[in-house]
Design an enzyme around this catalytic site. Structure first.
Site, PDB file in Angstrom:
ATOM      1  N   ARG A 240       0.854  -1.189   0.000  1.00 55.95           N
ATOM      2  CA  ARG A 240       0.000   0.000   0.000  1.00 55.95           C
ATOM      3  C   ARG A 240       0.885   1.232   0.000  1.00 55.95           C
ATOM      4  O   ARG A 240       1.975   1.223   0.596  1.00 55.95           O
ATOM      5  CB  ARG A 240      -0.867   0.060   1.268  1.00 55.95           C
ATOM      6  CG  ARG A 240      -2.151  -0.733   1.197  1.00 55.95           C
ATOM      7  CD  ARG A 240      -3.168  -0.119   0.224  1.00 55.95           C
ATOM      8  NE  ARG A 240      -4.395  -0.866   0.177  1.00 55.95           N
ATOM      9  CZ  ARG A 240      -4.654  -1.894  -0.637  1.00 55.95           C
ATOM     10  NH1 ARG A 240      -3.728  -2.324  -1.472  1.00 55.95           N
ATOM     11  NH2 ARG A 240      -5.831  -2.497  -0.614  1.00 55.95           N
ATOM     12  N   GLU A 269      -1.890   8.001  -4.083  1.00 58.70           N
ATOM     13  CA  GLU A 269      -2.168   7.593  -5.462  1.00 58.70           C
ATOM     14  C   GLU A 269      -3.609   7.955  -5.855  1.00 58.70           C
ATOM     15  O   GLU A 269      -4.486   8.008  -4.972  1.00 58.70           O
ATOM     16  CB  GLU A 269      -1.919   6.078  -5.645  1.00 58.70           C
ATOM     17  CG  GLU A 269      -2.838   5.190  -4.844  1.00 58.70           C
ATOM     18  CD  GLU A 269      -2.485   3.699  -4.978  1.00 58.70           C
ATOM     19  OE1 GLU A 269      -1.306   3.340  -4.831  1.00 58.70           O
ATOM     20  OE2 GLU A 269      -3.424   2.913  -5.227  1.00 58.70           O
ATOM     21  N   HIS A 287      -0.890   0.342  -9.633  1.00 53.60           N
ATOM     22  CA  HIS A 287      -1.669  -0.497  -8.702  1.00 53.60           C
ATOM     23  C   HIS A 287      -2.393  -1.621  -9.465  1.00 53.60           C
ATOM     24  O   HIS A 287      -3.627  -1.709  -9.446  1.00 53.60           O
ATOM     25  CB  HIS A 287      -2.674   0.366  -7.914  1.00 53.60           C
ATOM     26  CG  HIS A 287      -3.135  -0.277  -6.635  1.00 53.60           C
ATOM     27  ND1 HIS A 287      -3.437   0.430  -5.501  1.00 53.60           N
ATOM     28  CD2 HIS A 287      -3.355  -1.581  -6.314  1.00 53.60           C
ATOM     29  CE1 HIS A 287      -3.828  -0.391  -4.543  1.00 53.60           C
ATOM     30  NE2 HIS A 287      -3.783  -1.624  -5.020  1.00 53.60           N
TER      31      HIS A 287
HETATM   32  C1  DGY Z   1      -6.055  -5.455  -2.877  1.00 52.17           C
HETATM   33  O1  DGY Z   1      -6.788  -6.406  -3.114  1.00 52.17           O
HETATM   34  O2  DGY Z   1      -5.920  -4.999  -1.745  1.00 52.17           O
HETATM   35  C2  DGY Z   1      -5.303  -4.889  -4.022  1.00 52.17           C
HETATM   36  O3  DGY Z   1      -4.513  -3.820  -3.660  1.00 52.17           O
HETATM   37  C3  DGY Z   1      -6.245  -4.544  -5.160  1.00 52.17           C
HETATM   38  O4  DGY Z   1      -6.773  -3.293  -4.990  1.00 52.17           O
END
Ligand code: DGY
Length: 326
Positions: A240, A269, A287
C-alpha cells in the site's frame, strides 16, 4: 416483499451487475465517477449494501449518515479504506476478498522485482529512444535474482507466495519479518527464516513489502530504514502507499543509497511523487498487482457473494468483523 437495495460504487464487470440484479435493486456507477463523500452518502440513501473497490472511504461520518447500511463488501484483500472499529460500532459488516488474488499478486510482485533488479524499464526506454548503438560489457548491468537473498516484510498469504517463487524457482535464500513468526511447517514450505526487521534491512539483496497498511505500518520504510539497506539493494512495494515514505525513497534512489525500486502503490495515489517520475532506477506501475481478468473477476464475484450471502442468507463468506444489524 421489497428487495434489498445496494450500490456498486465503481464500474465493474457487467456480469457482476447482472448477478447482483437477480437478488437486489442495484444502483451502479458504470460511468466510474469518483464520488466525493457527500455524493457517496447521497448515493447510499436507503441502501442496505455497498460494493466497494478499495478506494472508497467508509468511516464514522458516512455510517452515521447512512443508517440503512448493513454491509460493505470490498473487492480487495486490503481494507484500509474501512474504519473497522466504526463499522463494528455501527453494526455494519465489513468483508474483503482474500485468497482469490494470492497467486496472481505474488506473480506480479516477482515480475516487478525482476524488472527492477534487471533494469528492464530503464533499458527499454533507452532502446526506444534510439540510444542503443553498440553492445557494451556493463550496459544496464543489474543485480542477480537467482542465489540472492530475498527479504519479505509482511509474511501473509501473498508474502508466502513470493517466498515460494524465490526459494523454489530461483534458489534464493529467503528471510522474512512479520508481526508474528510463522509456524515451523509454513516456514519450511516457504524455505524462509524469520529475522528481525533490522537484520532484514541489513541482509536482503531484494526487499519486497507485502504488509497491510495501518497507523503502525505508516512509513515503515523511511530514510532511516533505507540507510540500513545494502547500496546494491532493490526495494519492491506491492502493499500500500504510505508504507514507504516516497519522498525519502526518491532521495535515496537519487543519491544511490539503494540501487533501484519497483513500485505498484504510492502515497496519495493516483498521484505519484514528482521526483520518482524523473528517476531512471524506479519501475512504476499503476496499482495492478492483482490485475488479470480471471483474478479481478474472482475478486468481484467474492464481493458479490458476500453481499448475497449476508443480505439474503445471513452468511457472509469472508467477514472482517462480527456484527449483525437486522
Ligand atoms: C487489494 O486487493 O488490496 C489490491 O490492492 C487490489 O486493490
Amino acid at each position: 416483499m421489497n428487495r434489498p437495495q445496494i450500490l456498486i460504487a465503481r464500474a465493474i464487470f457487467p456480469e457482476i451487475i447482472a448477478k447482483l440484479a437477480q437478488h437486489f435493486e442495484v444502483t451502479s456507477n458504470q460511468d466510474d465517477v469518483l464520488w466525493t463523500q457527500p455524493q457517496m452518502i447521497e448515493q447510499l440513501a436507503g441502501k442496505q449494501g455497498v460494493f466497494t473497490t478499495g478506494g472508497e472511504r467508509i468511516d464514522a461520518a458516512l455510517l452515521a449518515a447512512c443508517p440503512a447500511l448493513k454491509i460493505c463488501a470490498n473487492m480487495a484483500v486490503g481494507y484500509n479504506n474501512f474504519d473497522l472499529d466504526a463499522m463494528t460500532a455501527a453494526g455494519v459488516l465489513a468483508t474483503n476478498a482474500p485468497d482469490v488474488l494470492t497467486e496472481t499478486t505474488a506473480d506480479f510482485g516477482f515480475a516487478l522485482l525482476m524488472a527492477t533488479a534487471r533494469r528492464m524499464a530503464e533499458s527499454e526506454h533507452f532502446l526506444r529512444a534510439g540510444l542503443w548503438t553498440r553492445w557494451r560489457y556493463d550496459l544496464f548491468a543489474g543485480g542477480d535474482i537467482h542465489g540472492a537473498t530475498l527479504g519479505i516484510l509482511g509474511m501473509g498469504r501473498i508474502g508466502q507466495g513470493i517466498a515460494k517463487r524465490g526459494a523454489h524457482g530461483f534458489g534464493m535464500k529467503v528471510i522474512y519479518h512479520n508481526r508474528s513468526r510463522l509456524d515451523a511447517a509454513t516456514e519450511s514450505a516457504c524455505q524462509a527464516s524469520y529475522v528481525s526487521k533490522e537484520e532484514l534491512l541489513k541482509t536482503a539483496d531484494h526487499l519486497v513489502l507485502v504488509l497491510p497498511y495501518s497507523a503502525q505500518s505508516h512509513h515503515a520504510i523511511g530514510a532511516a530504514e533505507l540507510a540500513r539497506m545494502k547500496p546494491g539493494a532493490t526495494l519492491v512495494n506491492i502493499a500500500r502507499g504510505g508504507i514507504v515514505d516516497d519522498a525519502a525513497l526518491a532521495t535515496a534512489l537519487r543519491d544511490g543509497v539503494i540501487a533501484a525500486a519497483g513500485l505498484d502503490v504510492f502515497e496519495g495515489e493516483p498521484k505519484v511523487h514528482p521526483e520518482l517520475l524523473t528517476l531512471p532506477n524506479v519501475v512504476l506501475t499503476p496499482h495492478i498487482a492483482s490485475a488479470t481478468l480471471p483474478t479481478r473477476l474472482a475478486m468481484a464475484n467474492l464481493a458479490a457473494d458476500n453481499l448475497i450471502g449476508y443480505l439474503i442468507g445471513n452468511r457472509p463468506l469472508t467477514p472482517l468483523n462480527a456484527v449483525g444489524r437486522s
